[in-house]
Structures are given as structure tokens and as C-alpha cells.
Design a protein around this motif. Sequence first.
Motif, PDB file in Angstrom:
ATOM      1  N   TYR A 412       0.834  -1.206   0.000  1.00 19.84           N
ATOM      2  CA  TYR A 412       0.000   0.000   0.000  1.00 19.84           C
ATOM      3  C   TYR A 412       0.871   1.260   0.000  1.00 19.84           C
ATOM      4  CZ  TYR A 412      -4.226  -2.702   1.326  1.00 19.84           C
ATOM      5  OH  TYR A 412      -5.303  -3.555   1.367  1.00 19.84           O
ATOM      6  N   THR A 413       1.858   1.279   0.867  1.00 18.46           N
ATOM      7  CA  THR A 413       2.690   2.469   1.030  1.00 18.46           C
ATOM      8  C   THR A 413       3.567   2.728  -0.183  1.00 18.46           C
ATOM      9  OG1 THR A 413       2.745   2.189   3.437  1.00 18.46           O
ATOM     10  CG2 THR A 413       4.477   3.535   2.452  1.00 18.46           C
ATOM     11  N   LEU A 414       4.218   1.690  -0.692  1.00 24.34           N
ATOM     12  CA  LEU A 414       5.140   1.856  -1.812  1.00 24.34           C
ATOM     13  C   LEU A 414       4.433   2.299  -3.084  1.00 24.34           C
ATOM     14  CD1 LEU A 414       7.469  -1.238  -1.293  1.00 24.34           C
ATOM     15  CD2 LEU A 414       8.036   1.168  -0.895  1.00 24.34           C
ATOM     16  N   ASN A 415       3.139   2.008  -3.193  1.00 21.14           N
ATOM     17  CA  ASN A 415       2.401   2.326  -4.408  1.00 21.14           C
ATOM     18  C   ASN A 415       1.371   3.440  -4.217  1.00 21.14           C
ATOM     19  OD1 ASN A 415       3.133   0.124  -6.586  1.00 21.14           O
ATOM     20  ND2 ASN A 415       2.949  -0.972  -4.636  1.00 21.14           N
ATOM     21  N   ARG A 416       1.390   4.105  -3.069  1.00 24.71           N
ATOM     22  CA  ARG A 416       0.411   5.168  -2.795  1.00 24.71           C
ATOM     23  C   ARG A 416      -1.011   4.684  -3.071  1.00 24.71           C
ATOM     24  NH1 ARG A 416       2.597   9.650  -1.259  1.00 24.71           N
ATOM     25  NH2 ARG A 416       0.571  10.681  -1.271  1.00 24.71           N
ATOM     26  N   VAL A 417      -1.362   3.536  -2.523  1.00 26.28           N
ATOM     27  CA  VAL A 417      -2.701   2.978  -2.698  1.00 26.28           C
ATOM     28  C   VAL A 417      -3.637   3.659  -1.708  1.00 26.28           C
ATOM     29  CG1 VAL A 417      -4.109   0.885  -2.644  1.00 26.28           C
ATOM     30  CG2 VAL A 417      -1.747   0.785  -3.475  1.00 26.28           C
ATOM     31  N   LEU A 418      -4.584   4.422  -2.221  1.00 27.28           N
ATOM     32  CA  LEU A 418      -5.529   5.151  -1.392  1.00 27.28           C
ATOM     33  C   LEU A 418      -6.847   4.396  -1.300  1.00 27.28           C
ATOM     34  CD1 LEU A 418      -4.951   8.822  -2.627  1.00 27.28           C
ATOM     35  CD2 LEU A 418      -3.662   7.485  -0.939  1.00 27.28           C
ATOM     36  N   ASN A 419      -7.777   4.939  -0.546  1.00 32.67           N
ATOM     37  CA  ASN A 419      -9.083   4.311  -0.379  1.00 32.67           C
ATOM     38  C   ASN A 419      -9.745   4.057  -1.734  1.00 32.67           C
ATOM     39  OD1 ASN A 419     -11.261   3.485   1.521  1.00 32.67           O
ATOM     40  ND2 ASN A 419     -12.394   5.100   0.461  1.00 32.67           N
ATOM     41  N   ASN A 420     -10.208   2.824  -1.922  1.00 36.59           N
ATOM     42  CA  ASN A 420     -10.914   2.364  -3.120  1.00 36.59           C
ATOM     43  C   ASN A 420     -10.001   2.170  -4.331  1.00 36.59           C
ATOM     44  OD1 ASN A 420     -13.519   1.440  -3.938  1.00 36.59           O
ATOM     45  ND2 ASN A 420     -13.715   3.212  -5.287  1.00 36.59           N
ATOM     46  N   ASP A 421      -8.698   2.344  -4.180  1.00 34.51           N
ATOM     47  CA  ASP A 421      -7.787   2.045  -5.286  1.00 34.51           C
ATOM     48  C   ASP A 421      -7.759   0.541  -5.545  1.00 34.51           C
ATOM     49  OD1 ASP A 421      -7.124   4.655  -5.666  1.00 34.51           O
ATOM     50  OD2 ASP A 421      -5.038   4.474  -5.013  1.00 34.51           O
ATOM     51  N   PRO A 422      -7.731   0.128  -6.818  1.00 34.92           N
ATOM     52  CA  PRO A 422      -7.689  -1.309  -7.131  1.00 34.92           C
ATOM     53  C   PRO A 422      -6.269  -1.870  -7.081  1.00 34.92           C
ATOM     54  CG  PRO A 422      -7.802  -0.038  -9.150  1.00 34.92           C
ATOM     55  CD  PRO A 422      -7.869   0.958  -8.015  1.00 34.92           C
ATOM     56  N   PHE A 423      -6.180  -3.153  -6.767  1.00 40.48           N
ATOM     57  CA  PHE A 423      -4.907  -3.863  -6.845  1.00 40.48           C
ATOM     58  C   PHE A 423      -5.189  -5.343  -7.002  1.00 40.48           C
ATOM     59  CE2 PHE A 423      -5.952  -4.026  -2.363  1.00 40.48           C
ATOM     60  CZ  PHE A 423      -5.501  -5.265  -1.913  1.00 40.48           C
ATOM     61  N   TYR A 424      -4.163  -6.076  -7.393  1.00 42.34           N
ATOM     62  CA  TYR A 424      -4.292  -7.517  -7.640  1.00 42.34           C
ATOM     63  C   TYR A 424      -3.329  -8.282  -6.747  1.00 42.34           C
ATOM     64  CZ  TYR A 424      -6.771  -6.039 -11.860  1.00 42.34           C
ATOM     65  OH  TYR A 424      -7.664  -5.470 -12.725  1.00 42.34           O
ATOM     66  N   VAL A 425      -3.538  -9.585  -6.671  1.00 40.37           N
ATOM     67  CA  VAL A 425      -2.683 -10.446  -5.859  1.00 40.37           C
ATOM     68  C   VAL A 425      -2.133 -11.564  -6.735  1.00 40.37           C
ATOM     69  CG1 VAL A 425      -2.542 -11.941  -3.836  1.00 40.37           C
ATOM     70  CG2 VAL A 425      -4.076  -9.946  -3.816  1.00 40.37           C
ATOM     71  N   LYS A 426      -0.821 -11.793  -6.625  1.00 35.79           N
ATOM     72  CA  LYS A 426      -0.163 -12.832  -7.412  1.00 35.79           C
ATOM     73  C   LYS A 426       0.658 -13.699  -6.482  1.00 35.79           C
ATOM     74  CE  LYS A 426       3.099 -13.461 -11.245  1.00 35.79           C
ATOM     75  NZ  LYS A 426       3.936 -12.747 -12.273  1.00 35.79           N
TER      76      LYS A 426
END
Length: 429
Positions: A412-426
Motif C-alpha cells: 500500500y505504502t510503496l504504491n500510494r494505494v488510497l481508499n478504493n484504489d484497485p490492486f491484484y494479488v499474485k
Amino acid sequence: MNTGTALVRLARTTATAAALTLLTAATTTASHADPATHDPAPENTVFVDAASLSPDELRSFGQLIPYAEYARSHGSKSVAPRTAAGRAPGDEVDLREECAKQAARAKTATGWIKSRFESCQKRPFDLVLRDVKGTTTLGRLQFDQWVLGFAYDGSRRVDYVASIENIWVNPIPTEDAKKWRLGQHFRHSINASESDADPKVTAPQTEARDELLGAWDSRPQWTLTYTSPDKGALFKDGNQQRVSSTVAMDLSVSSPSAAPYTDGGSVYTSSVRYDYAGPVAGKHKGTVFTKARVELVMSEKDPAVNESALHIYDALNRPERTFPSWVGKSVPGAKEPLHRVVDEKTVDDNREKSISECKKVWGNYTGTGLECDEYPFASTKEGSTKGDNRFSVRLITGTDNRKGGERLNAMYTLNRVLNNDPFYVKITK
């Protein structure tokens, strides 16, 4: 990252005072020429994509030569020393090398988006100058367009290093390629519906460069910096100063006798978000390329999180092995993105429901050193309280569970992931 220092050192060129539309740019370009020296009359010819011509027509051209060689053989007493592209120190060199290896994605309108902080386009153009009736070909022009994009974790700024490089020409004897021009015309817009109140972007003083081929050949690169006004730390009042913006670039190609090139609109586009979100984002302010794919990657071979990784792998690929169990169960995260939630109550509610589910299956596990691992994570909109039962719980070693949480928060921190931002899991094996 010391990209700012490298950018300052780049050659800046003379350019038009404001962004121009393709039609205006081409019309203005034609007006610089002496009409008495050109036949046919203006707008009787046009540049078209070489791909629109048959192989037989293309074979009619002789071998193209580098522009500098052409200019020397056609009366230019001297050609300014070329600024070797890619010699700027640091991140630009690395990004160019990586971009060249991603040719298929790099030539698209959005380019290759390496991360939330680096993107690039390397787009080759192959154009033919012919009359509007398509019966006579007057020349051929090839070049590469580059755009390197840099966003910043820690600054409400984004930089673009644009260039025209590797110019090759082959005009007929009566056509003078020294009078051909290329233009890069940047523009920006704001998506107010995805921004916080009073969104603003400050554009660079010059957003367009339209010059003769010789100017591009000697000075390929120029830079643009876009910023968003900083009002200070307002995130405690609920204002993260998010500004959703798009930077686009139109390409113009012209000769004194040619009509405007019609296929140059939006040949490059870049989606950017500025924010001042505070500690939830890591560094309190920054910019990101929002089209970047953000992934949390974990490995089953990593002893620190191998149990967490196996649980997630089973949930994504073998959901029938997970609890709660039901026919047709599927769990998001691989093809469907997860979305971050920062509201503490929602996170606590997700965690409480997941622990309750663990106790239903395994009973009281107090004192065992095991903890209830949940996927999707409690800090996502897809957590266990969403109501669709598309989640999984499993007892795993407490140290593994906590280390997995640390990896998630670091992502979250390294990518500036804010509320409701999408991301995936691998998960790798």
C-alpha cells in the motif's frame, strides 16, 4: 530517485507559446513557406501512414537515409551536434533500456506503464507524402517518438521527457525534406468527478514544440513539468486534494505543400493523480500513474509467509478447499481486482466476522499460536462483511499471519494505494 536533476540538464528548445490544435499547427507551419517555391499548390499533398499503401507502392521507394546525411548532401553547410538521446544520467537511461524491450506495449497510446511512478512510450512512425488523389508519391519519412513519464512519491508533480529521434527520409528530387516539420502538442484535462474540491493543474509555460526536422535531429529531447497547487495538510479535514488528470499529446507532420496530417490526434495519453492524502499513503503527498497495474506478490517458497501464500493460492485457484465452502465459489484478486478500504470500523468489522468464521470451523484456538488468516484482506472492500461469501479463512502460524499483513501494508505504502484504489494479488510457487 534524482530525476529532477537529470531533467534540468536536458536541452530545452524554442517552441510555440501555447498548445496548438493539429489544424492550427499545420496551417501555421505552411504559412512560413514561400508559396512561389512550391509546386503543387498547398494542401494538394498529405502525409499518410505507410501501412495504408500496398507493398508494391512501398517498394518503389529507394533506401531511406538518416536525416543528417540527407541534409549534408542537400546544401546544409553544417548540422548542429546531435544530443545523444539516452545519455542523461540515472533513471531515464534505465527506463529507456527497459522500454525498448517492451516494444509491443511501448508503442500503444498509453505506452508501457512500468509502475505507478514510471511510464514510457516508444512509438515508431512510417509516413509517406503523396498527392491527395493518391497517384503520386513525393517522399517517405520515418522516426521514433519517445515519451518518458516520471511521477513522484513525495511531490505533487509529474515530468515528461519527450523526443523525436532516429529520423530517416527519402524525398523525390523536387521535394525538400529540410522543409518538413514535426510537432508534439501536449494538452491536459481534469476529471472533476474523480477529484476533490477545486481541482487544479499548472501546465508548463510551453506545451508544444513544432520545428523543422533539422531542429529535432540536433536537439531530440525537451521536457514538460505539470504540477498541482499544494494547499498544505488538509487530510485531517477529509480533503486529500486528489486531482485526476489526463495529459495527452497530438502529433503534427507537415511540409509547405501538405494538408494537415489527420492521424496524429492523441497519439500519447497519460492518466495521473495528484494527492495530499497524509500518512495513509506513506509520504504525505505525491503523484501516480493510475493505469499502472498494482500487485501484491507473495511466494510459497518464502518461509516468512509461505502459509499465507498457500492460503491465498488455494482461495484463488482451489476455492473448494477453503471455508466457508459452497458450490461454485470463486474468490477475487487474480482477475478481479481488490479495492483498499481505510475506514477503521470497516476493517475491524471484517476482521471480527472472519474470526467468528474461524471459530465455527476450528473451535477455540486460543493458546495454540495460530491466528485466523483471512482473504480477501480485512482492509479491502471485498472483505468478509461484503455479504457475498466470496472469502476464505484459515488458521495459520501467528508470525506468518502478521508478516503477511506487513507485506500488504508495505505494498500500500510503496504504491500510494488510497481508499478504493484497485490492486491484484499474485502468488508464485
